[in-house]
Design an enzyme around this catalytic site. Structure first.
Site, PDB file in Angstrom:
ATOM      1  N   GLU A  36       0.854  -1.190   0.000  1.00 21.53           N
ATOM      2  CA  GLU A  36       0.000   0.000   0.000  1.00 21.53           C
ATOM      3  C   GLU A  36       0.885   1.232   0.000  1.00 21.53           C
ATOM      4  OE1 GLU A  36      -2.680   0.334   3.302  1.00 21.53           O
ATOM      5  OE2 GLU A  36      -3.512  -1.679   3.063  1.00 21.53           O
ATOM      6  N   GLU A  48     -13.371   5.308  -0.755  1.00 21.09           N
ATOM      7  CA  GLU A  48     -14.212   4.491   0.130  1.00 21.09           C
ATOM      8  C   GLU A  48     -14.841   5.411   1.176  1.00 21.09           C
ATOM      9  OE1 GLU A  48     -12.362   0.467   1.139  1.00 21.09           O
ATOM     10  OE2 GLU A  48     -10.600   1.617   0.509  1.00 21.09           O
ATOM     11  N   LYS A 103     -14.911   4.966   5.414  1.00 20.58           N
ATOM     12  CA  LYS A 103     -13.704   4.934   6.225  1.00 20.58           C
ATOM     13  C   LYS A 103     -13.602   6.222   7.037  1.00 20.58           C
ATOM     14  CE  LYS A 103     -10.142   2.695   4.886  1.00 20.58           C
ATOM     15  NZ  LYS A 103      -8.887   2.228   4.251  1.00 20.58           N
ATOM     16  N   GLU A 120      -9.173   9.500   5.100  1.00 26.37           N
ATOM     17  CA  GLU A 120      -9.175   8.096   4.687  1.00 26.37           C
ATOM     18  C   GLU A 120     -10.198   7.815   3.586  1.00 26.37           C
ATOM     19  OE1 GLU A 120      -7.272   5.652   5.374  1.00 26.37           O
ATOM     20  OE2 GLU A 120      -6.236   6.089   7.249  1.00 26.37           O
TER      21      GLU A 120
END
Length: 352
Positions: A272, A321, A324, A329
């Site tokens: 990541e 997303e 999150k 995030e």
């Protein structure tokens, strides 16, 4: 090619600067001999369907993805797609698999062998498990045994599918200068057997490497240009190693930590890395574009400690997303949930 509707929010001078930067980033990525895939997270309630995501990957030349759990709809969409897949075993499933070889065989049978049309590359046993964190107290002792059991269950496939785990660089006791990189002494009982496994089975260690998080935790001592690959000259001199970007420095700290365990030949896959486009300090579309394009153009060169050895890297995240937290995030995606790219980027993948 990305839509540039967001340019209307920029001043004329900023618009010219932005377009020049787009051209430079595209040129760098076109010349890159890199190994770059994307993480396919699913913590959102407005995400496109798995078949749409696979089509999006094909459209933009994304030939490798990391998924965090054996989502059957995603696996079905990936089957026969030609996309290389890194698949995760969720943290909560690790104790049973670590205690029970039959459970490991059942997991492999159901999630790997049932999909012969998927080019699985890695099975990742857990993500960012910290044995010192009470949250992981019941899980950490089983990571090593689960890796052993999954590897045994992959009998006949083990030469093509490697087993590993993904760590946070928070497991390092020291990372500056990079050559001083070392794992915490109080986790030796956890990390030692994992490294021994990787050495025995010629598997890489997966590491989540986040210059953004390092930068926002210490903006006094870490410059934005150093974090964004845009420094004009070396910032850190470590013996005969010279570091012009923070990504290399963090990654070489992990390399140095492995070497202290006698694991000089264990590679590191960056499982990541990325930069958010909103929601936090220095989080912007422009900075995310700079970081990710510079990354793609850079990782084929290796690091100062391991020059000429391309770094297999997965950009986090494929799509924003929205479930999150904290706020930043939610904004790591290269694409919006409507499948529109936030900025131009060309992925390049030269691997299996």
């Amino acid at each position: 090619m990305a839509s540039f509707h967001f340019l209307r929010h920029l001043a004329p001078v900023e618009t010219v600067e932005f377009l020049l930067l787009v051209g430079l980033c595209l040129l760098c990525s076109l010349l890159a001999d890199a190994q770059t895939g994307a993480c396919y997270g699913t913590l959102g309630n407005n995400l496109p369907s798995p078949p749409e995501v696979v089509s999006l990957c094909h459209q933009h030349g994304i030939r490798a993805v990391r998924i965090y759990n054996p989502n059957q709809s995603i696996l079905q969409a990936l089957n026969g797609s030609g996309i290389s897949v890194t698949i995760g075993i969720p943290n909560e499933n690790i104790p049973l698999i670590g205690k029970s070889p039959p459970s490991a065989r059942a997991w492999v049978q159901y999630n790997i062998k049932r999909f012969p049309g998927i080019n699985f590359k890695y099975v990742v046993v857990g993500n960012e498990i910290n044995p010192l964190d009470p949250t992981f107290a019941a899980i950490a002792p089983y990571v090593g045994p689960a890796m052993v059991n999954i590897n045994s269950a992959l009998f006949g496939l083990g030469k093509t599918i490697k087993v590993s785990t993904a760590i946070s660089t928070g497991l390092l006791a020291q990372s500056y200068p990079p050559s001083a990189g070392a794992f915490r002494g109080d986790i030796s009982g956890y990390i030692g057997p994992i490294i021994d496994f990787l050495k025995t089975h010629n598997s890489p260690l997966l590491a989540n490497v986040y210059p953004y998080l390092a930068y926002i935790s210490d903006t006094k001592d870490i410059s934005l240009t150093y974090a964004l690959f845009t420094s004009a000259s070396p910032v850190v001199i470590d013996g005969h190693y010279r570091y012009q970007n923070l990504f290399d420095a963090i990654l070489d700290a992990v390399h140095a930590a492995l070497e202290k365990y006698g694991a000089n030949n264990v590679g590191v896959v960056v499982s990541e890395t990325g930069w958010p486009s909103a929601g936090g300090p220095a989080a912007s579309v422009r900075n995310a574009m700079i970081y990710n394009n510079k990354l793609v153009g850079h990782v084929g060169r290796g690091t100062p400690r391991r020059p000429g050895r391309p770094v297999e890297t997965y950009i986090f995240d494929l799509i924003d997303e929205n479930q999150k937290s904290p706020e930043y995030e939610k904004h790591w995606g290269v694409f919006y949930p409507n499948k529109q790219p936030k900025y131009p980027i060309r992925f390049s993948w030269h691997g299996n």
